[in-house]
Design a protein around this motif. Sequence first.
Motif, PDB file in Angstrom:
ATOM      1  N   ARG A 167     -20.634 -14.351 -10.693  1.00 28.44           N
ATOM      2  CA  ARG A 167     -19.715 -15.230  -9.973  1.00 28.44           C
ATOM      3  C   ARG A 167     -18.399 -15.464 -10.705  1.00 28.44           C
ATOM      4  NH1 ARG A 167     -22.258 -13.596  -6.709  1.00 28.44           N
ATOM      5  NH2 ARG A 167     -23.732 -14.584  -5.294  1.00 28.44           N
ATOM      6  N   LEU A 168     -18.306 -15.043 -11.965  1.00 28.96           N
ATOM      7  CA  LEU A 168     -17.028 -15.179 -12.657  1.00 28.96           C
ATOM      8  C   LEU A 168     -16.971 -14.219 -13.834  1.00 28.96           C
ATOM      9  CD1 LEU A 168     -16.993 -16.876 -15.667  1.00 28.96           C
ATOM     10  CD2 LEU A 168     -17.908 -18.625 -14.150  1.00 28.96           C
ATOM     11  N   VAL A 169     -15.759 -13.806 -14.160  1.00 23.27           N
ATOM     12  CA  VAL A 169     -15.478 -13.070 -15.389  1.00 23.27           C
ATOM     13  C   VAL A 169     -14.286 -13.749 -16.043  1.00 23.27           C
ATOM     14  CG1 VAL A 169     -14.850 -10.884 -16.456  1.00 23.27           C
ATOM     15  CG2 VAL A 169     -16.327 -10.896 -14.433  1.00 23.27           C
ATOM     16  N   THR A 170     -14.472 -14.222 -17.260  1.00 17.37           N
ATOM     17  CA  THR A 170     -13.372 -14.803 -18.015  1.00 17.37           C
ATOM     18  C   THR A 170     -12.709 -13.686 -18.806  1.00 17.37           C
ATOM     19  OG1 THR A 170     -14.553 -16.901 -18.220  1.00 17.37           O
ATOM     20  CG2 THR A 170     -12.710 -16.533 -19.713  1.00 17.37           C
ATOM     21  N   VAL A 171     -11.414 -13.474 -18.581  1.00 17.34           N
ATOM     22  CA  VAL A 171     -10.728 -12.334 -19.194  1.00 17.34           C
ATOM     23  C   VAL A 171      -9.617 -12.794 -20.125  1.00 17.34           C
ATOM     24  CG1 VAL A 171     -11.221 -10.871 -17.200  1.00 17.34           C
ATOM     25  CG2 VAL A 171      -9.038 -12.061 -17.335  1.00 17.34           C
ATOM     26  N   THR A 172      -9.375 -12.003 -21.160  1.00 18.22           N
ATOM     27  CA  THR A 172      -8.201 -12.200 -22.000  1.00 18.22           C
ATOM     28  C   THR A 172      -7.051 -11.402 -21.403  1.00 18.22           C
ATOM     29  OG1 THR A 172      -8.996 -10.381 -23.395  1.00 18.22           O
ATOM     30  CG2 THR A 172      -9.438 -12.628 -24.150  1.00 18.22           C
ATOM     31  N   ALA A 173      -5.863 -11.978 -21.469  1.00 16.61           N
ATOM     32  CA  ALA A 173      -4.696 -11.311 -20.898  1.00 16.61           C
ATOM     33  C   ALA A 173      -3.443 -11.757 -21.634  1.00 16.61           C
ATOM     34  CB  ALA A 173      -4.565 -11.632 -19.411  1.00 16.61           C
ATOM     35  N   LEU A 174      -2.447 -10.866 -21.656  1.00 20.86           N
ATOM     36  CA  LEU A 174      -1.143 -11.190 -22.220  1.00 20.86           C
ATOM     37  C   LEU A 174      -0.395 -12.066 -21.231  1.00 20.86           C
ATOM     38  CD1 LEU A 174      -0.113  -7.636 -23.516  1.00 20.86           C
ATOM     39  CD2 LEU A 174      -1.122  -9.505 -24.832  1.00 20.86           C
ATOM     40  N   THR A 175      -0.008 -13.264 -21.691  1.00 22.39           N
ATOM     41  CA  THR A 175       0.696 -14.193 -20.808  1.00 22.39           C
ATOM     42  C   THR A 175       2.132 -14.432 -21.265  1.00 22.39           C
ATOM     43  OG1 THR A 175      -0.327 -16.013 -22.055  1.00 22.39           O
ATOM     44  CG2 THR A 175      -1.360 -15.378 -19.969  1.00 22.39           C
ATOM     45  N   GLY A 176       2.573 -13.693 -22.284  1.00 27.17           N
ATOM     46  CA  GLY A 176       3.947 -13.849 -22.760  1.00 27.17           C
ATOM     47  C   GLY A 176       4.070 -13.477 -24.219  1.00 27.17           C
ATOM     48  N   ALA A 180       7.454 -16.569 -32.428  1.00 31.34           N
ATOM     49  CA  ALA A 180       7.545 -15.659 -33.572  1.00 31.34           C
ATOM     50  C   ALA A 180       7.585 -14.190 -33.139  1.00 31.34           C
ATOM     51  CB  ALA A 180       6.368 -15.897 -34.514  1.00 31.34           C
ATOM     52  N   GLY A 181       7.545 -13.954 -31.829  1.00 33.17           N
ATOM     53  CA  GLY A 181       7.603 -12.593 -31.329  1.00 33.17           C
ATOM     54  C   GLY A 181       6.265 -11.905 -31.223  1.00 33.17           C
ATOM     55  N   ASN A 182       5.168 -12.640 -31.397  1.00 30.12           N
ATOM     56  CA  ASN A 182       3.827 -12.063 -31.301  1.00 30.12           C
ATOM     57  C   ASN A 182       3.309 -12.143 -29.867  1.00 30.12           C
ATOM     58  OD1 ASN A 182       3.688 -11.635 -34.143  1.00 30.12           O
ATOM     59  ND2 ASN A 182       3.163 -13.806 -34.415  1.00 30.12           N
ATOM     60  N   LYS A 183       2.271 -11.367 -29.600  1.00 31.37           N
ATOM     61  CA  LYS A 183       1.652 -11.405 -28.274  1.00 31.37           C
ATOM     62  C   LYS A 183       1.018 -12.772 -28.033  1.00 31.37           C
ATOM     63  CE  LYS A 183       0.375  -6.487 -28.034  1.00 31.37           C
ATOM     64  NZ  LYS A 183      -0.767  -5.540 -27.942  1.00 31.37           N
ATOM     65  N   GLU A 184       1.260 -13.318 -26.864  1.00 31.74           N
ATOM     66  CA  GLU A 184       0.593 -14.547 -26.448  1.00 31.74           C
ATOM     67  C   GLU A 184      -0.589 -14.156 -25.572  1.00 31.74           C
ATOM     68  OE1 GLU A 184       2.464 -18.442 -24.697  1.00 31.74           O
ATOM     69  OE2 GLU A 184       1.850 -17.150 -23.021  1.00 31.74           O
ATOM     70  N   ILE A 185      -1.800 -14.354 -26.087  1.00 30.27           N
ATOM     71  CA  ILE A 185      -3.016 -13.982 -25.366  1.00 30.27           C
ATOM     72  C   ILE A 185      -3.713 -15.246 -24.891  1.00 30.27           C
ATOM     73  CG2 ILE A 185      -5.250 -12.829 -25.505  1.00 30.27           C
ATOM     74  CD1 ILE A 185      -4.086 -10.979 -27.601  1.00 30.27           C
ATOM     75  N   SER A 186      -3.989 -15.306 -23.614  1.00 32.77           N
ATOM     76  CA  SER A 186      -4.665 -16.458 -23.019  1.00 32.77           C
ATOM     77  C   SER A 186      -5.923 -15.988 -22.298  1.00 32.77           C
ATOM     78  CB  SER A 186      -3.732 -17.184 -22.040  1.00 32.77           C
ATOM     79  OG  SER A 186      -2.519 -17.548 -22.674  1.00 32.77           O
ATOM     80  N   THR A 187      -6.755 -16.939 -21.914  1.00 39.93           N
ATOM     81  CA  THR A 187      -7.980 -16.612 -21.178  1.00 39.93           C
ATOM     82  C   THR A 187      -7.935 -17.250 -19.803  1.00 39.93           C
ATOM     83  OG1 THR A 187      -9.061 -18.453 -22.339  1.00 39.93           O
ATOM     84  CG2 THR A 187      -9.475 -16.249 -23.174  1.00 39.93           C
ATOM     85  N   ILE A 188      -8.339 -16.485 -18.817  1.00 41.60           N
ATOM     86  CA  ILE A 188      -8.245 -16.911 -17.427  1.00 41.60           C
ATOM     87  C   ILE A 188      -9.550 -16.592 -16.717  1.00 41.60           C
ATOM     88  CG2 ILE A 188      -7.026 -16.543 -15.233  1.00 41.60           C
ATOM     89  CD1 ILE A 188      -4.559 -15.765 -16.942  1.00 41.60           C
ATOM     90  N   VAL A 189     -10.043 -17.553 -15.954  1.00 36.33           N
ATOM     91  CA  VAL A 189     -11.279 -17.382 -15.207  1.00 36.33           C
ATOM     92  C   VAL A 189     -10.983 -16.700 -13.880  1.00 36.33           C
ATOM     93  CG1 VAL A 189     -13.240 -18.532 -14.121  1.00 36.33           C
ATOM     94  CG2 VAL A 189     -12.305 -19.427 -16.269  1.00 36.33           C
ATOM     95  N   VAL A 190     -11.637 -15.559 -13.663  1.00 35.62           N
ATOM     96  CA  VAL A 190     -11.498 -14.819 -12.404  1.00 35.62           C
ATOM     97  C   VAL A 190     -12.800 -14.972 -11.621  1.00 35.62           C
ATOM     98  CG1 VAL A 190     -11.148 -12.564 -11.334  1.00 35.62           C
ATOM     99  CG2 VAL A 190      -9.912 -13.161 -13.431  1.00 35.62           C
TER     100      VAL A 190
END
Length: 383
Positions: A167-176, A180-190
Amino acid sequence: MPDTRLTDEQESLRRTVAEFAREVVAPVAAQHDENKTFPYEVVAAMASMGLFGLPFPESYGGMGGDFFTLCLAIEELARVDSSVAITLEAGCSLGAMPIYRFGTQDQKQQWLPMLCSGEALGAFGLTEPEAGSDAGGTRTTARLDDDTWVLNGAKAFITNSGTDITRLVTVTALTGTTAAGNKEISTIVVPVPTPGFTAEPAYSKVGWHASDTHPLTLVDVRVPEANLLGERGRGYANFLSILDEGRIAIAALAVGLAQACVEESVAYARTRHAFGRPIGANQAISFKIAEMEARTHVARTAYYDAAARMASGRPFKKEAAIAKLVSSEAAVTNAREATQIHGGYGFMNEYPVARHWRDSKILEIGEGTSEVQKMLIARHLGL
């Protein structure tokens, strides 16, 4: 060292799950393995026992236990069938635990009751085709379109992601990008199903044949902004902490498999005769089995220690890595030795050791390879 003695409640739970594994799981394990079918009837029985809610509070439909108790259940299941054990492990520590650790109250109320009841499964979408041990190499993206996240990307080797009750997959994704110029990785419930989210055909695997594992594709998947899990930009760090806990559970699974190999080898060595006597009367065999038992005991002690440290609120990252390392290596070694003890019969799928042999190797890879565990241990030593 923390007290690792089992309480009366923990011992009772362990015995109950061991009986369940023998009477319910074992009779169908070989059939599901051969047919590569997900054991829905076993999962439903596990759900009715409350196993998927073991480490969660009763207020969310859980059993009010702790992570150590979950590990005990996983170990007992793995003594019979690793596919069933990993289904429970992934459902709890990877599917539901991120919601419990980092979710808002609304997210917890929405998702945890169904996950704790076992009527639904959740999955943990971290690994990608180009980002395995280097999880920071995430390429899946999520951009905000007004109040909606739009996700695009792919995930790989995701357990429990394509069942009829997922019923759900929580995924990591680049959100910005950070300041400091590093990847912003967030988690989102799909939620599943969601348009654009596809569980691709299941993998053809060496082992864990009755476990559900798929590559995932996300094409313009749209979910509400409120489905952000935890603080924006903290997704990678949060998932690393989830993996620290999960390594203890995988260690428990590995110990269960290692112990099963000991028990199968003892039984075979007592009944198999060669040159007029049981093969267990030969030191070449008995010493091999003794080493298998010692290896299992050390591995169990390691994961008990890590779990007890976690339960008491003490640092456990290094101990979890040690437990994962020694337990997975014990499982692989014991499976190989058990197959050798069984001779030609060990190469026949009708014998459980053949399945244990196939199921063991992934334990040195999943939730952090052995090399990653050594890296973590070395870092804690200041190297």
